[in-house]
Design a protein around this motif. Structure first.
Motif, PDB file in Angstrom:
ATOM      1  N   THR A 189     -14.844  11.609 -53.396  1.00  0.00           N
ATOM      2  CA  THR A 189     -13.899  12.603 -53.902  1.00  0.00           C
ATOM      3  C   THR A 189     -12.498  12.218 -53.438  1.00  0.00           C
ATOM      4  N   GLY A 190     -11.486  12.753 -54.089  1.00  0.00           N
ATOM      5  CA  GLY A 190     -10.139  12.384 -53.683  1.00  0.00           C
ATOM      6  C   GLY A 190      -9.073  13.148 -54.425  1.00  0.00           C
ATOM      7  N   TYR A 191      -7.829  12.719 -54.237  1.00  0.00           N
ATOM      8  CA  TYR A 191      -6.653  13.400 -54.769  1.00  0.00           C
ATOM      9  C   TYR A 191      -5.826  12.479 -55.653  1.00  0.00           C
ATOM     10  N   CYS A 192      -5.458  12.994 -56.802  1.00  0.00           N
ATOM     11  CA  CYS A 192      -4.451  12.332 -57.622  1.00  0.00           C
ATOM     12  C   CYS A 192      -3.089  12.610 -56.991  1.00  0.00           C
ATOM     13  N   PRO A 193      -2.250  11.612 -56.796  1.00  0.00           N
ATOM     14  CA  PRO A 193      -0.983  11.820 -56.090  1.00  0.00           C
ATOM     15  C   PRO A 193       0.082  12.534 -56.918  1.00  0.00           C
ATOM     16  N   GLU A 194      -0.191  12.820 -58.186  1.00  0.00           N
ATOM     17  CA  GLU A 194       0.787  13.508 -59.029  1.00  0.00           C
ATOM     18  C   GLU A 194       0.676  15.028 -58.863  1.00  0.00           C
ATOM     19  N   VAL A 195       1.806  15.726 -59.006  1.00  0.00           N
ATOM     20  CA  VAL A 195       1.797  17.195 -59.022  1.00  0.00           C
ATOM     21  C   VAL A 195       1.407  17.630 -60.429  1.00  0.00           C
ATOM     22  N   LEU A 196       0.240  18.270 -60.548  1.00  0.00           N
ATOM     23  CA  LEU A 196      -0.279  18.614 -61.872  1.00  0.00           C
ATOM     24  C   LEU A 196      -0.462  20.107 -62.094  1.00  0.00           C
ATOM     25  N   VAL A 197      -0.343  20.933 -61.041  1.00  0.00           N
ATOM     26  CA  VAL A 197      -0.500  22.377 -61.213  1.00  0.00           C
ATOM     27  C   VAL A 197       0.529  23.123 -60.378  1.00  0.00           C
ATOM     28  N   GLU A 198       0.778  24.356 -60.784  1.00  0.00           N
ATOM     29  CA  GLU A 198       1.613  25.274 -60.022  1.00  0.00           C
ATOM     30  C   GLU A 198       0.827  26.574 -59.871  1.00  0.00           C
ATOM     31  N   SER A 199       0.776  27.109 -58.660  1.00  0.00           N
ATOM     32  CA  SER A 199      -0.068  28.275 -58.412  1.00  0.00           C
ATOM     33  C   SER A 199       0.660  29.308 -57.584  1.00  0.00           C
ATOM     34  N   SER A 200       0.185  30.535 -57.668  1.00  0.00           N
ATOM     35  CA  SER A 200       0.717  31.627 -56.856  1.00  0.00           C
ATOM     36  C   SER A 200       0.209  31.507 -55.429  1.00  0.00           C
ATOM     37  N   GLY A 201       1.037  31.891 -54.476  1.00  0.00           N
ATOM     38  CA  GLY A 201       0.626  31.859 -53.078  1.00  0.00           C
ATOM     39  C   GLY A 201       0.064  33.171 -52.586  1.00  0.00           C
ATOM     40  N   ARG A 202      -0.243  34.105 -53.482  1.00  0.00           N
ATOM     41  CA  ARG A 202      -0.619  35.463 -53.070  1.00  0.00           C
ATOM     42  C   ARG A 202      -1.925  35.539 -52.307  1.00  0.00           C
ATOM     43  N   ARG A 203      -2.843  34.566 -52.516  1.00  0.00           N
ATOM     44  CA  ARG A 203      -4.148  34.675 -51.861  1.00  0.00           C
ATOM     45  C   ARG A 203      -4.330  33.676 -50.724  1.00  0.00           C
ATOM     46  N   ILE A 204      -3.305  32.887 -50.430  1.00  0.00           N
ATOM     47  CA  ILE A 204      -3.460  31.835 -49.431  1.00  0.00           C
ATOM     48  C   ILE A 204      -3.938  32.400 -48.092  1.00  0.00           C
ATOM     49  N   GLU A 205      -3.243  33.429 -47.609  1.00  0.00           N
ATOM     50  CA  GLU A 205      -3.610  33.978 -46.308  1.00  0.00           C
ATOM     51  C   GLU A 205      -4.977  34.626 -46.344  1.00  0.00           C
ATOM     52  N   ALA A 206      -5.271  35.344 -47.435  1.00  0.00           N
ATOM     53  CA  ALA A 206      -6.556  36.033 -47.538  1.00  0.00           C
ATOM     54  C   ALA A 206      -7.716  35.057 -47.562  1.00  0.00           C
TER      55      ALA A 206
END
Length: 234
Positions: A189-206
């Motif tokens: 498994t791994g990561y593509c180095p490109e920025v491909l999505v934008e997401s809300s930070g509302r649930r990060i802490e939860a």
């Protein structure tokens, strides 16, 4: 007026699964971004409704997505239910507050196929206060360097066979972390180095990702120490 999501003309390459419960405030942006994908891959979009009391199902239908009445018990259950009903060779999991860029499928699936990965995520942008930006940096620069990379559930592409072999998302806290670790023991498994999505930070802490990261960083540090000790004693 909403743009309909692309309908596959033949066999489906990718099924995009979007779990959603009372997500009327965010879902339009997500589905609009999926409708705007610029790709030669054939894809379908499945919105798994978790017993919403707002306009979530109506919005999904407005954009031409397939609406599934899910169990509504957890996000893991919703993702797994969508995967069972999906027809694609690959499964892409996107949250209802995540917007994908037009080249999302072309870049992420192309990267996975070119590098022989069974699952992949990518760099992201997370909207919100300073804590969200810290989490963004963590996802982009720390998660990929772990021995078994953590693939966030809001941005995860996985081959169907690997997903099924790993048993899907476990119904536990930090289900995406648990799934990533289990999957990473069996498949690359791994990561593509490109920025491909934008997401809300509302649930990060939860979701407790930071605490989980600290836990696994400690485990990986201990693994590295043990490995160096073995080499030193050889």
């Amino acid at each position: 007026m909403a743009s309909d999501i692309h309908e596959a003309d033949g066999p489906v390459d990718v099924s995009v699964v979007v779990p959603a419960r009372n997500e009327a405030d965010y879902l339009r942006g997500t589905l609009a971004s999926l409708a705007g994908l610029d790709t030669d891959y054939e894809y379908e979009v499945l919105v798994v409704d978790g017993d919403s009391s707002d306009a979530t199902p109506a919005i999904a239908r407005e954009y031409g997505a397939t609406v599934l009445e899910g169990p509504g018990t957890s996000i893991a259950a919703g993702r797994n239910y969508g995967a069972r009903r999906a027809s694609g060779d690959w499964l892409a999991f996107v949250d209802a507050d995540t917007r994908v860029r037009a080249d999302y499928l072309t870049e992420l699936l192309g990267y996975a196929e070119a590098t022989g990965l069974a699952a992949a995520s990518s760099r992201c942008r997370i909207a919100g206060p300073r804590r969200a930006k810290i989490m963004e940096a963590t996802i982009n620069y720390v998660f990929p360097r772990l021995e078994r990379p953590i693939l966030p559930g809001f941005n995860l592409l996985v081959h169907r066979s690997a997903f099924e072999d790993a048993g899907g998302f476990p119904d536990v806290p930090n289900e995406d972390t648990a799934f990533s670790r289990r999957l990473g023991r069996r498949y690359p498994t791994g990561y593509c180095p490109e920025v491909l999505v934008e997401s809300s930070g509302r649930r990060i802490e939860a979701q407790g990702l930071t605490g989980t990261l600290v836990h696994y960083l400690r485990l990986d540090r201990e693994r590295l120490r043990a490995s160096r000790a073995r080499r030193g004693g050889a």
